[in-house]
Design a protein around this motif. Structure first.
Motif, PDB file in Angstrom:
ATOM      1  N   THR A 104      18.043  -4.280 -10.562  1.00  0.00           N
ATOM      2  CA  THR A 104      16.821  -4.872 -10.389  1.00  0.00           C
ATOM      3  C   THR A 104      15.787  -3.890 -10.460  1.00  0.00           C
ATOM      4  O   THR A 104      15.853  -2.790  -9.643  1.00  0.00           O
ATOM      5  N   VAL A 105      14.795  -4.198 -10.968  1.00  0.00           N
ATOM      6  CA  VAL A 105      13.510  -3.001 -11.088  1.00  0.00           C
ATOM      7  C   VAL A 105      12.202  -3.749 -10.715  1.00  0.00           C
ATOM      8  O   VAL A 105      12.161  -5.180 -10.634  1.00  0.00           O
ATOM      9  N   PRO A 106      11.150  -3.221 -10.140  1.00  0.00           N
ATOM     10  CA  PRO A 106      10.022  -3.803  -9.636  1.00  0.00           C
ATOM     11  C   PRO A 106       9.014  -4.355 -10.790  1.00  0.00           C
ATOM     12  O   PRO A 106       9.305  -3.969 -11.898  1.00  0.00           O
ATOM     13  N   SER A 107       8.158  -5.097 -10.282  1.00  0.00           N
ATOM     14  CA  SER A 107       7.065  -5.651 -11.348  1.00  0.00           C
ATOM     15  C   SER A 107       5.865  -5.166 -10.444  1.00  0.00           C
ATOM     16  O   SER A 107       5.895  -4.547  -9.401  1.00  0.00           O
ATOM     17  N   VAL A 108       4.429  -5.468 -10.837  1.00  0.00           N
ATOM     18  CA  VAL A 108       3.295  -5.209 -10.082  1.00  0.00           C
ATOM     19  C   VAL A 108       3.043  -5.775  -8.898  1.00  0.00           C
ATOM     20  O   VAL A 108       2.798  -5.130  -8.129  1.00  0.00           O
ATOM     21  N   SER A 109       3.662  -7.096  -8.770  1.00  0.00           N
ATOM     22  CA  SER A 109       3.700  -7.454  -7.479  1.00  0.00           C
ATOM     23  C   SER A 109       4.949  -7.181  -6.703  1.00  0.00           C
ATOM     24  O   SER A 109       5.939  -7.173  -7.090  1.00  0.00           O
TER      25      SER A 109
ATOM     26  N   ALA B 195       6.245  -8.951  -4.454  1.00  0.00           N
ATOM     27  CA  ALA B 195       7.189 -10.231  -4.023  1.00  0.00           C
ATOM     28  C   ALA B 195       8.177 -10.498  -5.461  1.00  0.00           C
ATOM     29  O   ALA B 195       9.009 -11.361  -5.118  1.00  0.00           O
ATOM     30  N   ASP B 196       7.875 -10.129  -6.291  1.00  0.00           N
ATOM     31  CA  ASP B 196       8.627 -10.452  -7.553  1.00  0.00           C
ATOM     32  C   ASP B 196       9.427  -9.262  -8.149  1.00  0.00           C
ATOM     33  O   ASP B 196       8.865  -8.042  -8.260  1.00  0.00           O
ATOM     34  N   ASN B 197      10.422  -9.425  -8.727  1.00  0.00           N
ATOM     35  CA  ASN B 197      11.178  -8.190  -9.460  1.00  0.00           C
ATOM     36  C   ASN B 197      11.661  -8.509 -10.907  1.00  0.00           C
ATOM     37  O   ASN B 197      11.878 -10.075 -11.066  1.00  0.00           O
ATOM     38  N   PHE B 198      12.062  -7.795 -11.519  1.00  0.00           N
ATOM     39  CA  PHE B 198      12.865  -8.206 -12.901  1.00  0.00           C
ATOM     40  C   PHE B 198      14.337  -7.670 -12.776  1.00  0.00           C
ATOM     41  O   PHE B 198      14.701  -6.895 -11.987  1.00  0.00           O
ATOM     42  N   THR B 199      15.229  -8.365 -13.283  1.00  0.00           N
ATOM     43  CA  THR B 199      16.772  -8.440 -13.282  1.00  0.00           C
ATOM     44  C   THR B 199      17.109  -7.692 -14.635  1.00  0.00           C
ATOM     45  O   THR B 199      16.691  -8.702 -15.719  1.00  0.00           O
ATOM     46  N   ILE B 200      17.542  -6.461 -14.938  1.00  0.00           N
ATOM     47  CA  ILE B 200      18.113  -6.121 -16.169  1.00  0.00           C
ATOM     48  C   ILE B 200      19.399  -6.310 -16.084  1.00  0.00           C
ATOM     49  O   ILE B 200      20.450  -6.058 -15.287  1.00  0.00           O
TER      50      ILE B 200
ATOM     51  N   GLU C 182      13.743   6.185 -15.486  1.00  0.00           N
ATOM     52  CA  GLU C 182      12.553   5.677 -16.062  1.00  0.00           C
ATOM     53  C   GLU C 182      12.402   4.205 -16.359  1.00  0.00           C
ATOM     54  O   GLU C 182      11.264   3.688 -16.379  1.00  0.00           O
ATOM     55  N   LEU C 183      13.425   3.379 -16.004  1.00  0.00           N
ATOM     56  CA  LEU C 183      13.386   2.060 -16.001  1.00  0.00           C
ATOM     57  C   LEU C 183      12.406   1.444 -15.155  1.00  0.00           C
ATOM     58  O   LEU C 183      11.762   0.282 -15.450  1.00  0.00           O
ATOM     59  N   PRO C 184      12.480   1.724 -13.793  1.00  0.00           N
ATOM     60  CA  PRO C 184      11.435   1.239 -12.921  1.00  0.00           C
ATOM     61  C   PRO C 184       9.800   1.497 -13.433  1.00  0.00           C
ATOM     62  O   PRO C 184       9.332   0.640 -13.090  1.00  0.00           O
ATOM     63  N   ARG C 185       9.733   2.675 -13.756  1.00  0.00           N
ATOM     64  CA  ARG C 185       8.195   2.927 -14.430  1.00  0.00           C
ATOM     65  C   ARG C 185       7.914   1.937 -15.799  1.00  0.00           C
ATOM     66  O   ARG C 185       6.650   1.736 -15.801  1.00  0.00           O
TER      67      ARG C 185
ATOM     68  N   ALA D  26       7.146  -1.403 -13.802  1.00  0.00           N
ATOM     69  CA  ALA D  26       6.454  -1.431 -12.756  1.00  0.00           C
ATOM     70  C   ALA D  26       4.976  -1.760 -13.123  1.00  0.00           C
ATOM     71  O   ALA D  26       4.127  -2.251 -12.276  1.00  0.00           O
ATOM     72  N   GLY D  27       4.551  -1.594 -14.311  1.00  0.00           N
ATOM     73  CA  GLY D  27       3.193  -1.798 -14.778  1.00  0.00           C
ATOM     74  C   GLY D  27       2.873  -3.363 -15.233  1.00  0.00           C
ATOM     75  O   GLY D  27       1.867  -3.691 -16.011  1.00  0.00           O
ATOM     76  N   HIS D  28       3.871  -4.142 -15.302  1.00  0.00           N
ATOM     77  CA  HIS D  28       3.749  -5.458 -15.739  1.00  0.00           C
ATOM     78  C   HIS D  28       3.895  -6.722 -14.708  1.00  0.00           C
ATOM     79  O   HIS D  28       4.543  -6.375 -13.610  1.00  0.00           O
ATOM     80  N   ARG D  29       3.190  -7.686 -14.970  1.00  0.00           N
ATOM     81  CA  ARG D  29       3.199  -8.891 -14.108  1.00  0.00           C
ATOM     82  C   ARG D  29       4.638  -9.441 -14.610  1.00  0.00           C
ATOM     83  O   ARG D  29       5.119  -9.484 -15.629  1.00  0.00           O
ATOM     84  N   VAL D  30       5.012 -10.409 -13.525  1.00  0.00           N
ATOM     85  CA  VAL D  30       6.341 -11.083 -13.559  1.00  0.00           C
ATOM     86  C   VAL D  30       6.388 -11.961 -14.670  1.00  0.00           C
ATOM     87  O   VAL D  30       7.312 -12.445 -15.385  1.00  0.00           O
ATOM     88  N   GLU D  31       5.176 -12.524 -15.015  1.00  0.00           N
ATOM     89  CA  GLU D  31       4.878 -13.418 -16.115  1.00  0.00           C
ATOM     90  C   GLU D  31       5.183 -12.885 -17.575  1.00  0.00           C
ATOM     91  O   GLU D  31       5.427 -13.349 -18.447  1.00  0.00           O
ATOM     92  N   GLU D  32       5.128 -11.345 -17.636  1.00  0.00           N
ATOM     93  CA  GLU D  32       5.046 -10.809 -18.893  1.00  0.00           C
ATOM     94  C   GLU D  32       6.527 -10.246 -19.195  1.00  0.00           C
ATOM     95  O   GLU D  32       6.818  -9.114 -19.514  1.00  0.00           O
ATOM     96  N   VAL D  33       7.300 -11.127 -18.897  1.00  0.00           N
ATOM     97  CA  VAL D  33       8.801 -10.906 -19.272  1.00  0.00           C
ATOM     98  C   VAL D  33       9.341 -10.535 -20.509  1.00  0.00           C
ATOM     99  O   VAL D  33      10.022  -9.617 -20.880  1.00  0.00           O
ATOM    100  N   ASN D  34       8.721 -11.008 -21.473  1.00  0.00           N
ATOM    101  CA  ASN D  34       8.926 -10.572 -22.717  1.00  0.00           C
ATOM    102  C   ASN D  34       8.469  -9.180 -23.189  1.00  0.00           C
ATOM    103  O   ASN D  34       9.244  -8.510 -23.842  1.00  0.00           O
TER     104      ASN D  34
END
Length: 351
Positions: A82-87, A89-94, A129-132, A135-143
């Motif tokens: 799991t890596v963070p997003s801008v928010s 409240a939301d995370n990305f899952t690798i 480096e994966l969290p960095r 971290a600069g993207h919103r959760v909607e920018e998953v692509n």
């Protein structure tokens, strides 16, 4: 996850029988396809020789204190991080995929690697480096995050290859997924969008079908009947009888309409003639009652010219001008006209 070590079991000491000096072990777990036995004999781990028919009385088998079942087939293993997003409240899952295969079963059994995802998860967590990247993207920018994570993992695995003793490990790919809440929301939007597209498609089809039917009907009932006959929806005799009945009804309707039009025209002509007659008589009476001299011949000729000689009731023909003129030329009483006292002839002067 039980891979690559499928199972481990402690073995009991095998005792010999008084009637036979040969010992056999009968408490081994069954060996699944693609796995090998690795026995612990003393302080060493020994794999049962490949290519040999299994012998329960083999020395390593009889003297073993434990046995490990090791899967030696190639497998694809997936691990997540799991890596963070801008928010916050939301995370990305690798989800990273690795191709794994045991190269030394004895090393695997000695280390007791029951779940290979543990060292692979540690390897994935080692990339700081994966969290960095995410971290600069919103959760909607998953692509966009997926593309950058793939580039980062490819470079990271090329520099720092994943290593597990006794196995060959190769990085295959990396997928990035949004949170379950966002995934459920997107699925709901997708389903709603599909439902609307389906409804719009149905309405478009109904509209096209309505226009097609309207176009067929615009060609007339004969065309519609012919279309129904080709579709075996209308019987030929029934269609012919209906057309004949409609033709007769139309002829009767036209005849009635023609009669009504003629009667209406006749009544209108009679009313117009009566109106003109009443108008002329009223005008003549007004002239006769006046004290001003009126040239009735000129008035009558003017009326006949304006009405085209149609002064009779019912429009039966032109009014006889002579009769009208005789009635208008009736003898005047003395003193009824201002010109009655004038001299009409030169002979009167002599008298």
């Amino acid at each position: 996850m039980n891979y690559p070590v499928l199972a481990e079991q402690v073995l009991s000491v095998v005792q010999g029988n008084w009637w036979s000096r040969r010992r056999r072990r009968d408490d081994l777990p069954p060996l699944p396809p693609g796995a090998v036995y690795v026995f612990r004999v003393g302080g060493n781990y020994r794999q049962f020789p490949e290519g040999m028919v299994f012998d329960a009385s083999h020395a390593d088998v009889v003297d073993a204190s434990s046995v490990s079942l090791v899967d030696v087939r190639a497998r694809m293993v997936e691990v997540e991080r799991t890596v963070p997003s801008v928010s916050e409240a939301d995370n990305f899952t690798i989800r990273a995929s690795f191709a794994c295969q045991v190269t030394d079963p004895t090393v695997i059994a000695r280390q007791g690697i029951v779940d290979v995802t543990v060292p692979l998860r540690a390897y994935l967590a080692g990339d700081t480096e994966l969290p960095r990247v995410s971290a600069g993207h919103r959760v909607e920018e998953v692509n966009a995050v997926r593309r950058e994570v793939t580039h980062r993992m490819t470079a990271y695995s090329a520099i720092v290859a994943p290593r597990v003793a006794g196995m060959s490990v190769e990085f295959l790919s990396a997928e990035v997924h949004a949170s379950d809440d966002l995934r459920n929301w997107e699925q709901k939007l997708r389903d709603e969008r599909r439902s609307r597209e389906l409804l719009r498609g149905q309405r478009d089809f109904e509209t096209q079908e309505t226009h097609r039917v309207a176009e067929l009907l615009s060609h007339g009932s004969d065309y519609a009947d012919a279309f129904g006959i080709t579709r075996n929806r209308i019987d030929v005799a029934e269609a012919a009888a209906r057309i004949h009945r409609i033709t007769e009804e139309e002829a009767v309707r036209r005849h009635q309409t023609s009669q009504e039009d003629r009667e209406h025209a006749r009544m209108r002509e009679t009313a117009d003639a009566q109106t003109r007659r009443d108008m002329v008589l009223t005008l003549l009476r007004q002239m006769a009652d006046g004290n001003t001299y009126v040239d009735y011949h000129q008035v009558l000729e003017q009326l006949l010219a304006d009405t085209g000689g149609q002064l009779g009731a019912g429009g039966s023909g032109p009014v006889e001008s002579t009769g009208e003129r005789k009635r208008l030329e009736a003898p005047r009483q003395p003193g009824s006209h201002p010109h009655d006292g004038f001299v009409k002839d030169e002979d009167d002067l002599v008298d």
